[in-house]
Design a protein around this motif. Structure first.
Motif, PDB file in Angstrom:
ATOM      1  N   LEU A 145      11.005  -3.524  -1.767  1.00 45.76           N
ATOM      2  CA  LEU A 145      10.189  -2.345  -1.469  1.00 45.76           C
ATOM      3  C   LEU A 145       9.836  -1.558  -2.727  1.00 45.76           C
ATOM      4  N   THR A 146      10.262  -2.064  -3.885  1.00 47.99           N
ATOM      5  CA  THR A 146      10.113  -1.353  -5.151  1.00 47.99           C
ATOM      6  C   THR A 146       9.141  -2.098  -6.053  1.00 47.99           C
ATOM      7  N   ALA A 147       8.177  -1.382  -6.600  1.00 50.46           N
ATOM      8  CA  ALA A 147       7.138  -2.030  -7.408  1.00 50.46           C
ATOM      9  C   ALA A 147       7.734  -2.816  -8.570  1.00 50.46           C
ATOM     10  N   LEU A 148       8.803  -2.297  -9.190  1.00 44.34           N
ATOM     11  CA  LEU A 148       9.410  -2.978 -10.334  1.00 44.34           C
ATOM     12  C   LEU A 148      10.493  -3.966  -9.921  1.00 44.34           C
ATOM     13  N   ASN A 149      10.684  -4.133  -8.617  1.00 48.47           N
ATOM     14  CA  ASN A 149      11.451  -5.248  -8.056  1.00 48.47           C
ATOM     15  C   ASN A 149      12.935  -5.249  -8.431  1.00 48.47           C
ATOM     16  N   ARG A 150      13.551  -4.079  -8.499  1.00 49.30           N
ATOM     17  CA  ARG A 150      14.994  -4.006  -8.722  1.00 49.30           C
ATOM     18  C   ARG A 150      15.510  -2.639  -8.319  1.00 49.30           C
ATOM     19  N   LEU A 151      16.833  -2.531  -8.192  1.00 46.34           N
ATOM     20  CA  LEU A 151      17.467  -1.229  -8.008  1.00 46.34           C
ATOM     21  C   LEU A 151      17.440  -0.456  -9.324  1.00 46.34           C
ATOM     22  N   GLY A 205       3.849   1.207  -1.094  1.00 47.70           N
ATOM     23  CA  GLY A 205       2.963   0.599  -0.115  1.00 47.70           C
ATOM     24  C   GLY A 205       3.286  -0.878   0.003  1.00 47.70           C
ATOM     25  N   PRO A 206       2.522  -1.637   0.787  1.00 45.45           N
ATOM     26  CA  PRO A 206       2.805  -3.067   0.966  1.00 45.45           C
ATOM     27  C   PRO A 206       2.744  -3.807  -0.359  1.00 45.45           C
ATOM     28  N   ARG A 207       3.667  -4.733  -0.552  1.00 42.90           N
ATOM     29  CA  ARG A 207       3.651  -5.588  -1.734  1.00 42.90           C
ATOM     30  C   ARG A 207       2.770  -6.804  -1.449  1.00 42.90           C
ATOM     31  N   ALA A 208       1.888  -7.124  -2.383  1.00 42.59           N
ATOM     32  CA  ALA A 208       0.994  -8.270  -2.196  1.00 42.59           C
ATOM     33  C   ALA A 208       1.797  -9.558  -2.233  1.00 42.59           C
TER      34      ALA A 208
END
Length: 254
Positions: free
Chosen positions: A210-216, A251-254
């Motif tokens: 759910l995170t644009a940068l794809n990590r915690l 928002g939604p991830r492509a």
């Protein structure tokens, strides 16, 4: 080159987690850091030890927040610790955690949330203003909960929305003294204290997705943003909420 040499700072709730990371980062940049704690004396001592081990300067001050006289107690400790030096940077980080959704949060829990998360930083700022140098920095930690509709954090999100509004209005009020006032809004941030909560199967991957940068996020991710706002490089930034979530729930991830 260290960007905060000769500066003094206070970080509330600096005995662990994000607050500890902020305190050590400010010290690494040259600031003398007052490490506030409420009950975790050993954690505050560890923060000071870490600061000194890295060649910085720090001291611990205790003040329980959310009780009558909390701001006066803290500011008295700051005055004593700074021994006549003015204050340059105030970071309001300490906060009570979410208490639950509507129908679960008790009136007592609700009142404590507002006492710790809203009343305390408001009056800490008020009491600390005579110590704060013109051109100083006030930074309050908010949360992405203010822009995400999470029913399990309604009352918590309300407290953070309040300090965001406080930051904007105080930025307008204190700008004549050159003082900048901003808020930083972290998202899901794994610390040594809350790490076990992220060990639930699949949770870390779900949040990363759910995170644009794809990590915690980690405490240092937030500490670096706070350090920027505390520096002269951010002298033209005030009245803002800086999202430090890695783009959580954009928002939604492509």
């Amino acid at each position: 080159m260290s960007v905060l040499v000769g500066k003094t700072a206070v970080v509330t709730g600096a005995s662990r987690g994000i607050g500890q990371a902020i305190a050590t980062r400010l010290a690494a940049e040259g600031a003398l850091v007052v490490v506030h704690f409420g009950t975790d004396e050993s954690g505050a001592a560890s923060t000071v030890e870490e600061i000194e081990r890295a060649g910085g300067s720090g001291l611990a001050v205790r003040a329980e927040l959310g009780v009558d006289g909390d701001a006066d107690t803290l500011v008295a400790g700051i005055r004593a610790g700074l021994a006549g030096q003015p204050l340059d940077i105030l970071v309001n980080n300490a906060a009570a955690p979410p208490a639950g959704p509507l129908g679960v949060t008790t009136p007592a829990e609700f009142d404590r949330l507002f006492a710790v998360n809203v009343r305390a930083p408001y009056f800490i700022i008020e009491r600390a203003l005579p110590l704060l140098r013109d051109g100083g920095r006030i930074i309050t930690i908010s949360s992405v909960a203010t822009r995400m509709a999470n029913p399990t954090q309604t009352s918590f999100a309300m407290t953070k929305a309040a300090v965001e509004a406080m930051s904007r209005t105080l930025a307008n009020q204190l700008g004549a003294r050159g003082i900048t006032v901003n808020a930083v809004a972290p998202g899901a941030t794994r610390t040594a204290t809350n790490g076990a909560a992220f060990d639930a199967p699949g949770l870390t991957e779900q949040i990363a997705g759910l995170t644009a940068l794809n990590r915690l996020g980690g405490p240092d991710d937030v500490a670096d943003v706070v350090t920027f706002l505390a520096s002269d490089a951010a002298r033209w930034v005030t009245g803002q909420v800086i999202d430090a979530s890695g783009g959580l729930f954009l928002g939604p991830r492509a």
